[in-house]
Write an enzyme that holds these catalytic residues in place. Structure first.
Site, short mmCIF file in Angstrom:
data_model
loop_
_atom_site.label_atom_id
_atom_site.label_comp_id
_atom_site.label_asym_id
_atom_site.label_seq_id
_atom_site.Cartn_x
_atom_site.Cartn_y
_atom_site.Cartn_z
CG ASN A 11 67.93 2.35 80.07
OD1 ASN A 11 66.98 2.70 80.78
ND2 ASN A 11 68.24 2.97 78.94
CE LYS A 13 66.32 1.14 76.41
NZ LYS A 13 66.52 1.00 74.99
CG HIS A 97 69.07 6.23 76.11
ND1 HIS A 97 68.26 5.94 75.02
CD2 HIS A 97 69.67 5.06 76.46
CE1 HIS A 97 68.38 4.65 74.74
NE2 HIS A 97 69.22 4.10 75.60
CD GLU A 99 65.37 4.27 73.97
OE1 GLU A 99 65.17 4.36 75.19
OE2 GLU A 99 65.76 3.20 73.43
CD GLU A 170 72.98 2.65 74.88
OE1 GLU A 170 72.83 1.58 75.46
OE2 GLU A 170 72.07 3.49 74.81
N GLY A 176 67.62 -2.07 70.61
CA GLY A 176 66.30 -2.70 70.49
C GLY A 176 66.10 -3.47 69.19
CB SER A 217 70.76 -5.72 70.36
OG SER A 217 69.61 -5.03 69.93
#
Ligand code: 13P
Length: 256
Positions: A11, A13, A97, A99, A170, A176, A217
Site C-alpha cells: 500500500n 498510500k 483503510h 486512514e 490492521e 506507521g 509496521s
C-alpha cells in the site's frame, strides 16, 4: 516449488509523486524478476495506475487500487467506478483503510456498499480493512469492535464460488508506528475474525473464499515472527513496500 497461497500487498498510500511511483514500480519489477512463489500486488494511487500497470507488464506482479466508489457510473464528482478499475487492469481494491475512516469519515455502511458493488463486478477482489484503535485495545473492547466491523461490512454479501474476499486486520495503533503488535496478539485477533466469519458464512465458504491478512509496521526484521502464524493469509505492507530491497525481503520471508 509449490506456490505459496499467501498474498503480499504493497500500500503506497499518498507517499510518492509520479516519477517516484514509476521508479519504485520499475525497481520492484527488477527485484522480483525471478520470484515466482506467491502473489504480489502493488497499490499505487489513481493517477499513476495505468502507467504502473504498463511497467509491470510481463511480470507476475499485480496491481490494486486504494479506494473505489459504490456506484458504477453517474454524477459522482471525484469518484472512481469499479468498472474503470477493472478496465485499468486492477485486480484488487483496498476498502475502508483506517486512514480513510479517519480523514474521509468513511464508515462501515459505506464500506458495505463498496463491497457489494465490487462483488457485482467481475475481476475485482476487495481487501476489507478492519482494526481497533488504541483506546479500544486498552479497554479490552477489541473483540467486539472487530465483530461489529465485520458484521457491518459483510452482512448479507453474496459470494460466488469463484470469488474471494480478503479481510485485513490492521490494528490502528500499530500502523506507521514502526512497531508491529505481538504475533500472538495478531493470531488471537485473526481467530476472532475467523470465528465471526464462520458464524456468518459457514466454515466451508470461509476456508475457500476468505483470506485473513495482517497489516501494521511489518518490516524485514519482524516479518519472520509472523510468517508461521496459523491463520495468516498474507500481509498488507505500508512503509516497508517503498523500498524494493526491503519489500523483497518481506515477501521472500513470507512466501515460502
Ligand atoms: P505501515 O506498514 O507503514 O505500518 O502501514 C500499514 C498499512 O497501513 C498498510 O495498509
Amino acid at each position: 516449488m509449490k506456490k505459496s497461497k499467501k498474498i503480499i500487498f504493497a500500500n503506497w498510500k499518498m507517499k510518492l509523486g509520479l516519477k517516484e511511483t514509476f521508479d519504485l514500480a520499475k525497481g520492484i519489477k527488477e527485484k522480483f524478476k525471478d520470484f515466482d512463489n506467491g502473489k504480489i500486488v502493488v497499490c499505487p494511487n489513481f493517477v499513476p495506475l495505468l502507467e504502473v500497470k504498463k511497467i509491470l507488464k510481463d511480470s507476475n506482479i499485480m496491481v490494486g487500487a486504494q479506494n473505489v466508489f459504490w456506484e458504477t457510473r453517474g454524477s459522482y464528482t471525484g469518484e472512481i467506478s469499479p468498472l474503470t478499475l477493472v478496465e485499468a487492469g486492477c485486480e484488487y481494491v483496498i476498502l475502508g483503510h483506517s486512514e480513510r475512516r479517519k480523514f474521509m469519515m468513511e464508515n462501515y455502511e459505506m464500506i458495505h456498499r463498496k463491497i457489494k458493488a465490487i462483488m457485482a463486478v467481475e475481476g475485482l477482489t476487495p481487501i476489507v480493512c478492519i482494526g481497533e484503535n488504541w483506546d479500544e485495545r486498552k479497554t479490552d473492547r477489541r473483540d467486539f469492535v472487530l465483530y461489529d466491523q465485520i458484521q457491518q461490512a459483510l452482512s448479507g454479501i453474496d459470494i460466488a464460488a469463484n470469488q474471494e474476499i480478503v479481510v485485513a486486520y490492521e490494528p490502528i495503533w500499530a500502523i506507521g508506528s514502526g512497531t508491529a503488535i505481538e504475533p500472538s496478539e495478531a493470531e488471537y485477533a485473526h481467530k476472532i475474525v475467523r470465528l465471526t466469519l464462520n458464524d456468518m458464512f459457514g466454515m466451508k465458504v470461509v476456508n475457500e473464499n476468505f483470506k485473513i491478512i495482517y497489516g501494521g509496521s511489518i518490516n524485514s526484521k519482524n516479518v519472520k515472527s509472523f510468517t508461521g502464524l496459523e491463520d495468516l493469509g498474507g500481509l498488507l505492507v505500508g512503509g516497508a513496500s517503498l523500498d524494493p530491497e526491503e519489500f523483497y525481503k518481506v515477501a521472500k520471508a513470507t512466501l515460502i
